[in-house]
Design an enzyme around this catalytic site. Structure first.
Site, PDB file in Angstrom:
ATOM      1  N   GLY A 136      -1.704  25.288  31.030  1.00  0.00           N
ATOM      2  CA  GLY A 136      -0.283  25.197  30.716  1.00  0.00           C
ATOM      3  C   GLY A 136       0.097  23.846  30.128  1.00  0.00           C
ATOM      4  O   GLY A 136       1.032  23.740  29.325  1.00  0.00           O
ATOM      5  N   GLU A 139      -0.536  24.023  26.595  1.00  0.00           N
ATOM      6  CA  GLU A 139       0.468  24.896  25.971  1.00  0.00           C
ATOM      7  C   GLU A 139       1.777  24.133  25.715  1.00  0.00           C
ATOM      8  O   GLU A 139       2.455  24.374  24.716  1.00  0.00           O
ATOM      9  CB  GLU A 139       0.691  26.134  26.844  1.00  0.00           C
ATOM     10  CG  GLU A 139      -0.554  27.024  26.828  1.00  0.00           C
ATOM     11  CD  GLU A 139      -0.454  28.224  27.749  1.00  0.00           C
ATOM     12  OE1 GLU A 139      -0.278  29.350  27.251  1.00  0.00           O
ATOM     13  OE2 GLU A 139      -0.561  28.044  28.972  1.00  0.00           O
TER      14      GLU A 139
END
Length: 698
Positions: A136, A139
């Site tokens: 994440g 991301e």
């Protein structure tokens, strides 16, 4: 964590822009603005040494973005205020025990909206990344317009190791930025890459050092940074027909690594990209559904469980390691590899043997290992400098820990102890790497039996993370604590176990391997037996494993355990003894059940077998492992069912997506396991008798 990264962390001073106001409005973020009008947003998760993305953190990020939309600074820098790195990924606690995919999809949808909002900011955005930038965290960085890496940064998508694929838009943004032939394998394997590799892929626009961050940020915000742009090739490879061709190739490669029924995530990722790779909004939407559906699969939930088992076992190690100098006696396969591993983990190591040849061989193997696991030549050189040949055994006098790894003969070990005990310094630990001799027998020859314990490593030492830390009833509890801390300090996972034949792992593996020999006696083809284990999810079959371990060792451990546990173990076939007498020992002699070349078994069957492994074969191999684990709990050899599962996964590679032999029994149903064992007892004999411990097993 890599030791070189840790060294840098110790003295790193991060360039974090203007000093933030202590009373800022946010709990997990600090927002300031510098003289050039550039806003600095620092991720600083409260009460934690690393940043992870949890629902509350993402919700707060949404508020920060709303403020930035109103302010319109000249540019925005996103950085972590933690020394450990950028963002280590999602908070895995939020994934545990979820059962409703639609609820997951709703939650992921909220997070997507925040990441999309970051991407849509109408100011130049730049992520400055040091240390770990995973899952994440990567991301978030991908939603910025530019990425600048500090030269020690590491990037990766480890989601696949938890039975998932990226779920915050990463599948889309990564394959659009970086050529999918390179982007997809990174997501499919979970491998990490360094800053230089990230730059060559076009994942980051620049690599710099901490002292140049301010200038690099200015260049980025004011348009002077030469940005990495996706090439024409990336666009071509995302076109429908091309995706179809590439996807079928990726499926074939994934199939070689892990079957779809056990590990659905890689296949879900390939499907997602093949169907939607040309359409950003469709793929973002499909990613949420796919991620949510994976999250509730037994594979993902068990792999998430394994993630926490590893954390739990790390905690067993405790901290405050006192050991700096390790002396290893016996430079054979195990002793030499233990010495090399300790040297790679910053320990000073002296390595002793009766003859110079084994020491020379061990040092050559160590150099090969360091070449594989270290990126810098200077680190390899330093590790080799820490590994010292010691023919005279002088290292004993200064060592904090002595590991004895001589052949499994009681008299030989006792003779070694008699020679070294008078030379050991006070407070030093004497550890044996024995896999088959109970510590009760070894301690009788010692003046100070309280300093003897077992440190049982697994082969190959550099790959299997488990070390059984064995105590007997006279072991000094303080030394046991120090031994556990040492195991943690060399980046291994300790399993505290009381001395008893075979400890836990060998005692559980032996029936699995011997049952395979009994099946060979029944004229079942070895490739079918190995296929049965692989079908269950083992990384390799029991026959190939026996070759890998060494048939002589299997025979010794089998004999020792049979002398203690009798008919609860399968009989050892006479032909196995003959094989060992002929010197067919498996991998180390080049021939066992399989022929071995360059460390690989030739497992191609001579004639293609049409026989399929039956469910009964699988049960005969795997249920005795669960049975032994329950027995070890009942006998108090180990005291925690979770840690038993962890030990079997990290010490033997037991199918991780099943969560360990006890978790497997729980999910299959204890009643079913017990009745299956009873049926096998009637058909094949007493070795399948269910242990009394099942009655109280939860």
């Amino acid at each position: 964590m890599d030791s070189e990264v840790m060294d840098v962390l110790g003295d790193r001073v991060l360039e974090l822009g203007p000093a933030p106001d202590a009373a800022g409005p946010y709990k997990n973020f600090k927002l300031t603005r510098d003289a050039d009008g550039i806003a600095w947003l620092l991720f600083d998760r409260e009460g934690s040494s690393a940043n992870t993305l949890s629902a509350d953190l993402i919700e707060e990020l949404d508020k920060v973005l709303a403020e930035l939309e109103g302010q319109r600074p000249a540019g925005l820098v996103i950085r972590s205020a933690k020394k450990s790195g950028f963002i280590a990924g999602a908070d895995v606690n939020e994934f545990r025990g979820v059962t409703d995919p639609r609820a997951v999809e709703t939650q992921i949808g909220r997070a997507h909206a925040v990441i999309d909002r970051l991407e849509a900011l109408r100011v130049p955005t730049v992520a400055v990344i040091h240390g770990f930038c995973l899952g994440g965290g990567l991301e978030v960085a991908l939603a910025c317009q530019m990425r600048i890496a500090i030269d020690d940064a590491r990037f990766g998508f480890p989601e696949v190791l938890l039975g998932l694929h990226p779920g915050l838009g990463g599948t889309v943004r990564f394959t659009r930025l970086v050529n999918p032939i390179q982007a997809m394998p990174l997501m499919l394997t979970g491998k990490t890459i360094d800053a230089r590799k990230a730059k060559s892929l076009g994942l980051v626009d620049a690599v710099t050092q901490e002292r140049h961050v301010r200038n690099a940020v200015k260049d980025a915000v004011f348009g002077r940074l030469k940005r990495a742009r996706p090439g024409l090739l990336t666009s071509i490879l995302n076109i429908g027909p091309v995706r179809g061709l590439l996807a079928s190739r990726m499926r074939a490669e994934a199939g070689n690594a892990a079957p779809q029924e056990h590990y659905p995530a890689p296949y879900a990722l390939i499907d997602l990209w093949e169907k939607h790779g040309g359409d950003k909004s469709a793929m973002l939407s499909a990613e949420k559904t796919s991620f949510a559906n994976l999250m509730v699969t037994p594979a993902a939930q068990n792999l998430i469980r394994v993630f926490f088992l590893r954390e739990q076992m790390k905690k067993l190690a405790g901290s405050g390691n006192k050991i700096g100098h390790v002396h290893v006696i016996g430079a054979g396969a195990m002793g030499g590899d233990i010495a090399a591993w300790c040297a790679s983990q910053d320990m000073r190591v002296t390595l002793a043997d009766m003859k110079p040849e084994p020491i020379a061989g061990a040092i050559k193997r160590a150099a090969d290992l360091f070449g594989k696991i270290m990126r810098k030549r200077t680190d390899m050189r330093d590790a080799l400098d820490r590994l010292m040949p010691d023919m005279g055994g002088e290292g004993v006098r200064n060592a904090d820990l002595i590991i004895e790894a001589v052949p499994e003969k009681l008299e030989l070990k006792q003779k070694v102890y008699a020679g070294l005990e008078p030379k050991m310094k006070p407070g030093a630990i004497l550890a044996t790497n024995t896999s088959s001799i109970p510590l009760q027998d070894l301690r009788t020859s010692l003046q100070k039996p309280e300093r003897l314990l077992g440190l049982h490593f697994f082969n190959p030492v550099s790959r299997l993370q488990l070390v059984e830390v064995v105590s007997h009833d006279a072991t000094d509890p303080q030394l046991l604590k120090e031994a556990l801390a040492f195991v943690g300090a060399i980046d291994r996972l300790p399993l505290p176990v009381k001395s008893s034949p075979g400890f836990l792992v060998n005692r559980a593996l032996t029936p699995y391997m011997l049952e395979a020999m009994v099946m060979l006696d029944e004229r079942i083809d070895k490739s079918v037996i190995d296929a049965a284990a692989k079908k269950f999810g083992m990384p390799m079959g029991p026959i190939e494993l026996a070759d890998q371990v060494g048939l002589d060792i299997c025979l010794d451990v089998g004999d020792m355990l049979r002398s203690k546990f009798g008919d609860s173990l399968p009989p050892t076939p006479a032909w196995l003894r003959e094989k060992v007498a002929r010197g067919e020992l498996g991998r180390k002699s080049g021939k066992g059940f399989y022929a071995w070349k360059d460390g690989k078994a030739d497992t191609m069957p001579a004639s293609p077998s049409t026989a399929e492994p039956t469910p009964e074969m699988i049960d005969r191999l795997v249920l005795p492992m669960s049975n032994v684990c329950v027995a070890a709990l009942r006998e108090g050899i180990v005291d925690n069912a979770d840690v038993v599962d962890g030990a079997m996964i990290f010490g033997t590679g037991y199918a991780p997506f099943r969560g360990g032999p006890l978790n497997y029994a729980r999910s299959r149903g204890v009643d079913n396991v017990v009745s299956t064992l009873r049926a096998l007892t009637e058909k094949f004999g007493d070795r399948f008798t269910p242990d009394a411990g099942w009655e109280t097993f939860k």
